[in-house]
Structures are given as C-alpha cells and as structure tokens.
Design an enzyme around this catalytic site. Sequence first.
Site, PDB file in Angstrom:
ATOM      1  N   GLU A 176      10.659  19.733 -23.630  1.00  0.00           N
ATOM      2  CA  GLU A 176       9.923  19.976 -22.371  1.00  0.00           C
ATOM      3  C   GLU A 176      10.550  21.144 -21.601  1.00  0.00           C
ATOM      4  O   GLU A 176       9.869  21.819 -20.833  1.00  0.00           O
ATOM      5  CB  GLU A 176       9.884  18.709 -21.505  1.00  0.00           C
ATOM      6  N   ARG A 227       0.814  -1.223   0.000  1.00  0.00           N
ATOM      7  CA  ARG A 227       0.000   0.000   0.000  1.00  0.00           C
ATOM      8  C   ARG A 227       0.843   1.265   0.000  1.00  0.00           C
ATOM      9  O   ARG A 227       0.382   2.333   0.377  1.00  0.00           O
ATOM     10  CB  ARG A 227      -0.994   0.019   1.163  1.00  0.00           C
ATOM     11  N   HIS A 253       0.140  14.287 -28.796  1.00  0.00           N
ATOM     12  CA  HIS A 253      -0.395  12.931 -28.617  1.00  0.00           C
ATOM     13  C   HIS A 253      -1.052  12.421 -29.896  1.00  0.00           C
ATOM     14  O   HIS A 253      -0.977  11.233 -30.218  1.00  0.00           O
ATOM     15  CB  HIS A 253      -1.402  12.891 -27.466  1.00  0.00           C
ATOM     16  N   HIS A 304       8.299  11.072 -27.866  1.00  0.00           N
ATOM     17  CA  HIS A 304       7.314  11.943 -27.218  1.00  0.00           C
ATOM     18  C   HIS A 304       7.727  13.417 -27.310  1.00  0.00           C
ATOM     19  O   HIS A 304       6.937  14.272 -27.734  1.00  0.00           O
ATOM     20  CB  HIS A 304       7.148  11.504 -25.759  1.00  0.00           C
TER      21      HIS A 304
HETATM   22  N1  LIG Z   1       5.438  10.809 -14.762  1.00  0.00           N
HETATM   23  C1  LIG Z   1       5.410  11.890 -15.504  1.00  0.00           C
HETATM   24  O1  LIG Z   1       5.031  12.973 -15.061  1.00  0.00           O
HETATM   25  C2  LIG Z   1       5.909  11.786 -16.920  1.00  0.00           C
HETATM   26  C3  LIG Z   1       6.130  12.957 -17.645  1.00  0.00           C
HETATM   27  C4  LIG Z   1       6.642  12.838 -18.921  1.00  0.00           C
HETATM   28  C5  LIG Z   1       6.917  11.594 -19.439  1.00  0.00           C
HETATM   29  N2  LIG Z   1       6.691  10.478 -18.711  1.00  0.00           N
HETATM   30  C6  LIG Z   1       6.998   9.139 -19.227  1.00  0.00           C
HETATM   31  O2  LIG Z   1       8.399   9.068 -19.415  1.00  0.00           O
HETATM   32  C7  LIG Z   1       8.678   8.077 -20.387  1.00  0.00           C
HETATM   33  C8  LIG Z   1       9.742   8.586 -21.311  1.00  0.00           C
HETATM   34  O3  LIG Z   1      10.907   8.857 -20.557  1.00  0.00           O
HETATM   35  P1  LIG Z   1      12.330   8.985 -21.254  1.00  0.00           P
HETATM   36  O4  LIG Z   1      12.234   9.881 -22.410  1.00  0.00           O
HETATM   37  O5  LIG Z   1      13.295   9.276 -20.173  1.00  0.00           O
HETATM   38  O6  LIG Z   1      12.532   7.533 -21.879  1.00  0.00           O
HETATM   39  P2  LIG Z   1      13.374   6.239 -21.396  1.00  0.00           P
HETATM   40  O7  LIG Z   1      13.269   6.014 -19.967  1.00  0.00           O
HETATM   41  O8  LIG Z   1      12.931   5.144 -22.307  1.00  0.00           O
HETATM   42  O9  LIG Z   1      14.866   6.619 -21.774  1.00  0.00           O
HETATM   43  C9  LIG Z   1      15.220   6.851 -23.123  1.00  0.00           C
HETATM   44  C10 LIG Z   1      16.401   5.990 -23.553  1.00  0.00           C
HETATM   45  O10 LIG Z   1      17.596   6.527 -22.992  1.00  0.00           O
HETATM   46  C11 LIG Z   1      18.315   5.506 -22.313  1.00  0.00           C
HETATM   47  N3  LIG Z   1      19.052   6.202 -21.252  1.00  0.00           N
HETATM   48  C12 LIG Z   1      18.575   6.662 -20.078  1.00  0.00           C
HETATM   49  N4  LIG Z   1      19.512   7.377 -19.441  1.00  0.00           N
HETATM   50  C13 LIG Z   1      20.613   7.359 -20.213  1.00  0.00           C
HETATM   51  C14 LIG Z   1      21.896   7.950 -20.104  1.00  0.00           C
HETATM   52  N5  LIG Z   1      22.215   8.751 -19.079  1.00  0.00           N
HETATM   53  N6  LIG Z   1      22.797   7.709 -21.080  1.00  0.00           N
HETATM   54  C15 LIG Z   1      22.459   6.967 -22.161  1.00  0.00           C
HETATM   55  N7  LIG Z   1      21.247   6.406 -22.323  1.00  0.00           N
HETATM   56  C16 LIG Z   1      20.339   6.608 -21.357  1.00  0.00           C
HETATM   57  C17 LIG Z   1      17.283   4.528 -21.885  1.00  0.00           C
HETATM   58  O11 LIG Z   1      17.838   3.259 -21.670  1.00  0.00           O
HETATM   59  C18 LIG Z   1      16.330   4.557 -23.066  1.00  0.00           C
HETATM   60  O12 LIG Z   1      16.824   3.738 -24.089  1.00  0.00           O
HETATM   61  C19 LIG Z   1       7.375   7.772 -21.076  1.00  0.00           C
HETATM   62  O13 LIG Z   1       6.918   6.515 -20.674  1.00  0.00           O
HETATM   63  C20 LIG Z   1       6.425   8.847 -20.572  1.00  0.00           C
HETATM   64  O14 LIG Z   1       5.095   8.403 -20.496  1.00  0.00           O
HETATM   65  C21 LIG Z   1       6.186  10.562 -17.467  1.00  0.00           C
HETATM   66 ZN   LIG Z   2       5.574  15.535 -22.179  1.00  0.00          ZN
END
Ligand SMILES: NC(=O)c1ccc[n+]([C@@H]2O[C@H](COP(=O)([O-])OP(=O)(O)OC[C@H]3O[C@@H](n4cnc5c(N)ncnc54)[C@H](O)[C@@H]3O)[C@@H](O)[C@H]2O)c1
Ligand SMILES: [Zn+2]
Length: 371
Positions: free
Chosen positions: A188, A124, A256, A270
């Site tokens: 962003e 939880r 989106h 994204h």
């Molecule tokens: N919770 C929220 O408020 C929120 C907001 C925006 C996006 N998101 C979510 O975030 C996700 C996208 O996140 P993202 O863009 O970080 O993608 P991700 O976590 O897939 O990372 C992108 C790629 O970079 C690699 N990577 C990560 N750190 C690295 C580093 N330091 N050096 C080399 N490679 C590295 C990862 O292995 C992956 O292949 C989506 O699922 C989205 O829905 C959530």
């Molecule tokens: Zn976003």
Amino acid sequence: MNETRVIEVAIAGRPYDVRVGPGLLNHLGKECGALLRKDRVPVVTDANVAALYRGAADAALAAVGKTARWLVLPAGESTKDWAHLASTCDFLLAEGVDRNDHVIALGGGVIGDLAGFAAAILKRGCGFIQVPTTLLAQVDSSVGGKTAINVPMGKNLVGAFHQPSLVVADTDVLGTLPRRELCAGYAEVVKYGLIDDAPFFTWCEEHGAALLAGDPAARIEAVSRSVAAKARIVAADEFERTSTRALLNLGHTFGHALEAETGYSASLLHGEAVAIGMVLAARYSQHRGEMSEEQAERIADHFKACGIRAELAELPLACTGAGLVEHMMHDKKMDGGTLPFLLMKGIGETYLARDVDMDDVAAFLDSELAR
Ligand SMILES: NC(=O)c1ccc[n+]([C@@H]2O[C@H](COP(=O)([O-])OP(=O)(O)OC[C@H]3O[C@@H](n4cnc5c(N)ncnc54)[C@H](O)[C@@H]3O)[C@@H](O)[C@H]2O)c1
Ligand SMILES: [Zn+2]
C-alpha cells in the site's frame, strides 16, 4: 530531537492530526491530551497486540492519571463480525462511554475498522482515536474514516464513514510485526507512488528494502509520506463521491478477485493480493498501449527485489481469466453494469478507465496465468 511528524487530514469542519514517529506509544496519554476527559479510558485491541503493548499503553495512560479499561478481542479478520461488533458496543456502554468520550483502537486494520464502526454507532457516534500498529493500518486503514465489519455476503459490506479525532502512529511498534505482514502493508506504500507521485516510487526503489529490514528513518519517511498522500486524497473526497478517492483502489480490482479466488484465506493477505494486482494493472495498461513495458516491469521488479511476490502465475490457483473476471463482476464497486478500472499511463499517472472490455481482461489474465 523530536522526530514526530504531524500530518493534518483537512476534512471540512473536522480536521484531525496524524502523528507519526518512534516511541509515541510510550507517551500515549500525553499524545491524546484533552481528548481523554475521564479517568477511565476504553481501549480495544487484539490478543497479539495486547501481549506486546498492553503494558506500555497502561503505563503511558497512568502517567497522565488515566486507567486503561481493556477489551481484548481475538486476533484475525474473523473478529470483524456482527458478534464482536455487538460485544464491543456492549463493553463501551458498560464502561459508560458518552458521545464526547473517546475510544482508543490499538491494533491493526481489523481493530481499527471494528472499534471505529462501534464508535460510529455508539449513542449515534462517539469519538475514537486510532493507534495503528501494523504498517497497513499506519499508512492506510487508520486514516480516512472508513469503518466496517464483514458479513456473510461479503467483506466490509456494513460500515460507516466516521473520522477519528486523532491518529497516533508509533513506527517503533512495526519492529514486532511479522515480515509477511510488513510486506503486505508495504504494497500500500508503493501504491501511493504509483497513483500520482513518481518521485515517491523512486524513493521506494531506493529505500524499500531498508524499510522492510527495519531502518527506523525509512519507516518514518514511508509512513508520513503515505499518510500525507492519503490525507490529501481523503480531504478532497471524504465520501468517495468522485473518482478522486477511488484512486486509492489501484490494484484492488485485480487484488480482490485474487482474494475471492483464494477464499480470503491466510494463504494470500490483502496487501499481497494488491501487490500482484498493481503489477496486473500496469501490465494491462501496457497491453492497452498506455504504459511502456519498461515502466510496468519496473513495478514488478521492485516487488521482487523486496522479496514480495509479484507474479500471478506464482499463485497456486486453479482458475481461468474468466473465473477471475467473474469475481470482479461481483465487486461492490461495480457501477451500473460497467466496471471502472484503475489503469496507468505511467508510474505516478493512475486514472480511472470506464471503457474496459471484460473479455479482453479475461484473455489478458489467461496470458498472465500462463506466464
Ligand atoms: N478502513 C480502511 O480504510 C481500510 C483500508 C485497508 C484495509 N482495511 C482493513 O484492514 C484489515 C487488515 O488490517 P491489518 O493488515 O492491519 O490486519 P490485522 O489487524 O489483522 O493485523 C495483522 C496481524 O498482525 C498482528 N499485529 C498487529 N500489530 C502488531 C505488531 N505491532 N506486532 C506484531 N503483531 C501485530 C495482529 O494481531 C494480526 O495478527 C482488513 O480487515 C481490511 O479490510 C481497512
Ligand atoms: Zn488495500
């Protein structure tokens, strides 16, 4: 000189710090301090991040007498699913994690969202610490407490609000991020300027290219200013009950639709969709007579100057404006039949419009597709 910046996220009753600076991963144990009660510390990460930073995290935890216990998941969006949520929860239970313990999420938004959701439901709710390693995760997903997985019906449809206890953003780790991921996260960053901080947009125009080229000071400045902006918005509206937190979705309704049209594939990240989406939001605002052409084009020009695609017409899409509007109508943010739209009266003057005519949007998108 201590370059660490500390930004408080002033959530009522559960404030937490976001620590931003170079080299923080090498002091992870010290950074987490008393949050780590036990000798064994569960760390969830992905395979790419493990290959690069597992050694550093192991050493930093060992320095304070802790042993990291690793769950290394496959990299990529498809890891944010039921199966990996289950395996993450099983791992944490096997590790004997209790409610007062903290799980470390080391990685991008995928790992943060997944491990954060597992922490939200484990017994939880247990604690978690975000150690974001992508620009997108540092400036957006690690702050604010939204956690989720994707399900067959759509993205992020199952999740919880669960705030981390601490966020540790080491700006040095951005040095290994592929440029495309860096640019996607940068969209962003620009978003915060466009929402309500015109001077920050001007800062982006002056320093964005340097940031993307690896300038350490520009990274620290961009991450800490972005986090401060997100912290302010989240503290004002933790659960997205008013239109305040919705401002964070600038460019996302258009974005989106583009992601849906491209099947959420690697062909359009994204952040890449959001960059084009913000340009569309600006031009649509101009189309409604609310924003000047000069201001709208400043946004497109900035992305282009950074080597980021800004034009809808540059995407290899075989669809019409009406087709994109169709995707928008399925957007989860649809509110009782009308689609609220984030539009701009100028750079730094985003507002929520509730009177948008979708046929007009479709016609506008047709003109952008043919641009
Ligand atoms: N919770 C929220 O408020 C929120 C907001 C925006 C996006 N998101 C979510 O975030 C996700 C996208 O996140 P993202 O863009 O970080 O993608 P991700 O976590 O897939 O990372 C992108 C790629 O970079 C690699 N990577 C990560 N750190 C690295 C580093 N330091 N050096 C080399 N490679 C590295 C990862 O292995 C992956 O292949 C989506 O699922 C989205 O829905 C959530
Ligand atoms: Zn976003």
